[in-house]
Motif scaffolding. Structure first.
Motif, PDB file in Angstrom:
ATOM      1  N   ALA A 131       0.810  -1.215   0.000  1.00  0.00           N
ATOM      2  CA  ALA A 131       0.000   0.000   0.000  1.00  0.00           C
ATOM      3  C   ALA A 131       0.845   1.268   0.000  1.00  0.00           C
ATOM      4  CB  ALA A 131      -0.918   0.007   1.229  1.00  0.00           C
ATOM      5  N   LEU A 132       2.118   1.159   0.388  1.00  0.00           N
ATOM      6  CA  LEU A 132       2.989   2.329   0.429  1.00  0.00           C
ATOM      7  C   LEU A 132       3.973   2.369  -0.735  1.00  0.00           C
ATOM      8  CD1 LEU A 132       3.899   2.533   4.241  1.00  0.00           C
ATOM      9  CD2 LEU A 132       2.034   3.651   3.017  1.00  0.00           C
ATOM     10  N   GLY A 133       3.843   1.419  -1.655  1.00  0.00           N
ATOM     11  CA  GLY A 133       4.829   1.309  -2.711  1.00  0.00           C
ATOM     12  C   GLY A 133       4.395   1.773  -4.077  1.00  0.00           C
ATOM     13  N   GLN A 134       3.245   2.418  -4.173  1.00  0.00           N
ATOM     14  CA  GLN A 134       2.750   2.803  -5.486  1.00  0.00           C
ATOM     15  C   GLN A 134       3.538   3.970  -6.091  1.00  0.00           C
ATOM     16  OE1 GLN A 134       0.338   0.863  -6.995  1.00  0.00           O
ATOM     17  NE2 GLN A 134       0.833  -0.334  -5.162  1.00  0.00           N
ATOM     18  N   GLN A 135       3.928   4.930  -5.256  1.00  0.00           N
ATOM     19  CA  GLN A 135       4.671   6.097  -5.740  1.00  0.00           C
ATOM     20  C   GLN A 135       5.860   6.372  -4.821  1.00  0.00           C
ATOM     21  OE1 GLN A 135       2.211   9.525  -6.584  1.00  0.00           O
ATOM     22  NE2 GLN A 135       0.745   8.351  -7.793  1.00  0.00           N
ATOM     23  N   ALA A 136       6.638   5.345  -4.548  1.00  0.00           N
ATOM     24  CA  ALA A 136       7.813   5.487  -3.692  1.00  0.00           C
ATOM     25  C   ALA A 136       8.906   6.246  -4.424  1.00  0.00           C
ATOM     26  CB  ALA A 136       8.322   4.111  -3.259  1.00  0.00           C
ATOM     27  N   ASP A 137       9.592   7.133  -3.707  1.00  0.00           N
ATOM     28  CA  ASP A 137      10.562   8.020  -4.332  1.00  0.00           C
ATOM     29  C   ASP A 137      11.742   8.227  -3.390  1.00  0.00           C
ATOM     30  OD1 ASP A 137      11.591   9.633  -6.321  1.00  0.00           O
ATOM     31  OD2 ASP A 137      10.038  11.175  -6.188  1.00  0.00           O
ATOM     32  N   TYR A 138      12.827   8.708  -3.947  1.00  0.00           N
ATOM     33  CA  TYR A 138      14.067   8.970  -3.219  1.00  0.00           C
ATOM     34  C   TYR A 138      14.289  10.477  -3.128  1.00  0.00           C
ATOM     35  CZ  TYR A 138      15.305   9.657  -8.059  1.00  0.00           C
ATOM     36  OH  TYR A 138      15.284  10.094  -9.357  1.00  0.00           O
ATOM     37  N   GLU A 139      15.043  10.908  -2.123  1.00  0.00           N
ATOM     38  CA  GLU A 139      15.481  12.293  -2.014  1.00  0.00           C
ATOM     39  C   GLU A 139      16.837  12.304  -1.312  1.00  0.00           C
ATOM     40  OE1 GLU A 139      12.781  15.103  -0.333  1.00  0.00           O
ATOM     41  OE2 GLU A 139      11.207  14.727  -1.820  1.00  0.00           O
ATOM     42  N   GLY A 140      17.912  12.505  -2.055  1.00  0.00           N
ATOM     43  CA  GLY A 140      19.230  12.618  -1.461  1.00  0.00           C
ATOM     44  C   GLY A 140      19.377  13.954  -0.752  1.00  0.00           C
ATOM     45  N   GLU A 141      19.831  13.918   0.518  1.00  0.00           N
ATOM     46  CA  GLU A 141      19.873  15.155   1.290  1.00  0.00           C
ATOM     47  C   GLU A 141      21.074  15.211   2.237  1.00  0.00           C
ATOM     48  OE1 GLU A 141      16.277  16.665   2.831  1.00  0.00           O
ATOM     49  OE2 GLU A 141      14.997  15.622   1.367  1.00  0.00           O
ATOM     50  N   LEU A 142      21.504  16.438   2.500  1.00  0.00           N
ATOM     51  CA  LEU A 142      22.490  16.726   3.527  1.00  0.00           C
ATOM     52  C   LEU A 142      21.771  16.819   4.863  1.00  0.00           C
ATOM     53  CD1 LEU A 142      25.330  17.744   4.529  1.00  0.00           C
ATOM     54  CD2 LEU A 142      24.498  20.064   3.987  1.00  0.00           C
ATOM     55  N   ALA A 143      22.246  16.053   5.854  1.00  0.00           N
ATOM     56  CA  ALA A 143      21.667  16.087   7.199  1.00  0.00           C
ATOM     57  C   ALA A 143      22.637  16.769   8.153  1.00  0.00           C
ATOM     58  CB  ALA A 143      21.351  14.675   7.683  1.00  0.00           C
ATOM     59  N   MET A 180      29.474  18.100  -3.743  1.00  0.00           N
ATOM     60  CA  MET A 180      28.464  17.604  -4.666  1.00  0.00           C
ATOM     61  C   MET A 180      27.654  16.485  -4.027  1.00  0.00           C
ATOM     62  SD  MET A 180      28.684  19.470  -7.350  1.00  0.00           S
ATOM     63  CE  MET A 180      27.688  18.515  -8.520  1.00  0.00           C
ATOM     64  N   LEU A 181      26.355  16.593  -4.158  1.00  0.00           N
ATOM     65  CA  LEU A 181      25.434  15.531  -3.758  1.00  0.00           C
ATOM     66  C   LEU A 181      25.045  14.766  -5.010  1.00  0.00           C
ATOM     67  CD1 LEU A 181      22.356  15.857  -1.407  1.00  0.00           C
ATOM     68  CD2 LEU A 181      22.143  14.718  -3.629  1.00  0.00           C
ATOM     69  N   ARG A 182      25.127  13.437  -4.951  1.00  0.00           N
ATOM     70  CA  ARG A 182      24.769  12.604  -6.108  1.00  0.00           C
ATOM     71  C   ARG A 182      23.885  11.444  -5.658  1.00  0.00           C
ATOM     72  NH1 ARG A 182      30.288  13.943  -6.886  1.00  0.00           N
ATOM     73  NH2 ARG A 182      30.635  15.136  -8.816  1.00  0.00           N
ATOM     74  N   HIS A 240      24.221  17.734  -7.738  1.00  0.00           N
ATOM     75  CA  HIS A 240      24.053  19.160  -7.440  1.00  0.00           C
ATOM     76  C   HIS A 240      24.920  19.529  -6.252  1.00  0.00           C
ATOM     77  CE1 HIS A 240      21.315  22.454  -8.711  1.00  0.00           C
ATOM     78  NE2 HIS A 240      21.673  22.973  -7.544  1.00  0.00           N
ATOM     79  N   SER A 241      25.436  20.745  -6.255  1.00  0.00           N
ATOM     80  CA  SER A 241      26.232  21.230  -5.134  1.00  0.00           C
ATOM     81  C   SER A 241      25.323  21.641  -3.980  1.00  0.00           C
ATOM     82  CB  SER A 241      27.089  22.428  -5.559  1.00  0.00           C
ATOM     83  OG  SER A 241      27.686  23.036  -4.441  1.00  0.00           O
ATOM     84  N   VAL A 242      25.676  21.225  -2.759  1.00  0.00           N
ATOM     85  CA  VAL A 242      24.872  21.617  -1.602  1.00  0.00           C
ATOM     86  C   VAL A 242      25.044  23.098  -1.268  1.00  0.00           C
ATOM     87  CG1 VAL A 242      24.887  19.290  -0.630  1.00  0.00           C
ATOM     88  CG2 VAL A 242      26.648  20.918   0.066  1.00  0.00           C
ATOM     89  N   ILE A 294      27.574  12.268  -0.668  1.00  0.00           N
ATOM     90  CA  ILE A 294      27.953  13.674  -0.594  1.00  0.00           C
ATOM     91  C   ILE A 294      29.457  13.711  -0.400  1.00  0.00           C
ATOM     92  CG2 ILE A 294      27.735  15.864   0.642  1.00  0.00           C
ATOM     93  CD1 ILE A 294      24.944  15.064   1.467  1.00  0.00           C
ATOM     94  N   GLU A 295      30.140  14.468  -1.234  1.00  0.00           N
ATOM     95  CA  GLU A 295      31.592  14.511  -1.188  1.00  0.00           C
ATOM     96  C   GLU A 295      32.076  14.855   0.214  1.00  0.00           C
ATOM     97  OE1 GLU A 295      32.761  15.830  -5.747  1.00  0.00           O
ATOM     98  OE2 GLU A 295      32.383  17.394  -4.251  1.00  0.00           O
ATOM     99  N   GLY A 296      33.003  14.040   0.707  1.00  0.00           N
ATOM    100  CA  GLY A 296      33.585  14.264   2.014  1.00  0.00           C
ATOM    101  C   GLY A 296      32.797  13.687   3.163  1.00  0.00           C
ATOM    102  N   LEU A 297      31.558  13.218   2.918  1.00  0.00           N
ATOM    103  CA  LEU A 297      30.715  12.713   4.000  1.00  0.00           C
ATOM    104  C   LEU A 297      30.371  11.240   3.869  1.00  0.00           C
ATOM    105  CD1 LEU A 297      28.137  15.642   4.365  1.00  0.00           C
ATOM    106  CD2 LEU A 297      30.397  15.402   5.419  1.00  0.00           C
TER     107      LEU A 297
END
Length: 281
Positions: free
Chosen positions: A127-139, A199-201, A212-214, A268-271
């Motif tokens: 039920a939660l897998g119909q439109q599952a998506d990713y988001e790469g982020e700096l925490a 750079m985040l990839r 993209h660069s953070v 993320i470069e360096g992390l």
């Protein structure tokens, strides 16, 4: 210094990662006080999940060194008291999602139950897998006095159909054990990914989707800390997840959501990097 939370003989143990390659690592076990000095508190049991001091770790060598695999890595802070996530914080992503540049940060909450180990499999009910998506982020991980203690990588895993049922996004951002968080904490005094233009990839099954660069954040970490502190007391171990750049599956034409067996890798470069294989049903 690269602080990781590792499962050693069933205990949550904080280590300074000396080496990590091809899923195998080696690190120096740290006493709770060492980590407390970084985050600004002596007892981290409520944050790190009963982190084990070096002298109590049966798996540690006399010199305090342990070996571990990627499967033993846990979310870098397994139980943050608060997790603030930021939406619409890169200009190109704002445009691909059809929104205007905000005057103030767009915030929503993620709960600790949504966090996943940095290399864990993500198991989604059908039920939660119909439109599952990713988001790469700096925490960002908060230390004493609301200062930034360090940085890590997170996948703000999303279910777009649930997210857009209402104007509030929470229900599409909190699937249990879905958001990879890690692989370790890089102290702020040793790295500033925004100032460095890191750079985040993000790759899906080896295909580069985000790059993209953070440094392009509309609201950078220091501003987010200042803004959130106006209405909520930030405490050691709290996390701020700063938003994702363009390239998410939902923004493609047509949208390209995740399917059973897909592998999402974010660096993320360096992390460092995190990686999740998604299983549906």
């Amino acid at each position: 210094m690269r602080l990781a939370t590792v499962d050693i003989a069933g205990q949550h143990t904080v280590v300074d990662v000396v080496e990590f390659k091809d899923g195998h690592g080696r690190g120096r076990v740290l006493a709770d006080g060492c980590v407390g000095q970084l985050l600004g508190r002596g007892d981290l049991s409520s944050v790190l999940g009963d982190a084990t001091p070096a002298q109590h770790s049966a798996a540690a060598t006399p010199r305090g060194m342990v070996e571990f695999t990627s499967a033993q890595l846990l979310p870098v802070v397994p139980r943050p008291g608060k997790i603030f996530c930021v939406g619409l914080n890169y200009r190109e992503h704002i445009e691909e999602m059809g929104h205007e540049i905000p005057e103030h940060p767009t915030l929503f909450a993620k709960y600790a139950s949504a966090l996943a180990a940095p290399f864990a499999q993500v198991n989604l009910p059908a039920a939660l897998g119909q439109q599952a998506d990713y988001e790469g982020e700096l925490a960002v991980v908060v230390g004493a006095g609301g200062r930034i203690a360090g940085y890590a990588v997170m996948n703000d895993f999303s279910q777009r159909d649930l997210q857009y049922r209402t104007q509030q996004w929470l229900q599409g951002k909190n699937a249990d054990a879905s958001s990879a968080f890690g692989p370790w904490l890089t102290p702020a005094q040793e790295a500033d990914p925004v100032a460095d233009g890191a750079m985040l990839r993000t790759w899906v099954n080896g295909e580069l989707r985000q790059e993209h660069s953070v440094s392009d954040l509309v609201f950078p970490p220091a501003e987010l800390v200042e803004y959130i502190s106006q209405f909520a007391r930030l405490e050691p171990g709290d996390a701020i997840v700063t938003g994702t750049p363009e390239g998410v599956g939902h923004g493609m034409k047509p949208p390209r959501y995740l399917a059973d067996g897909d592998e999402v890798r974010i660096s993320i470069e360096g992390l460092g990097e995190v990686s999740s294989t998604v299983r549906m049903g």
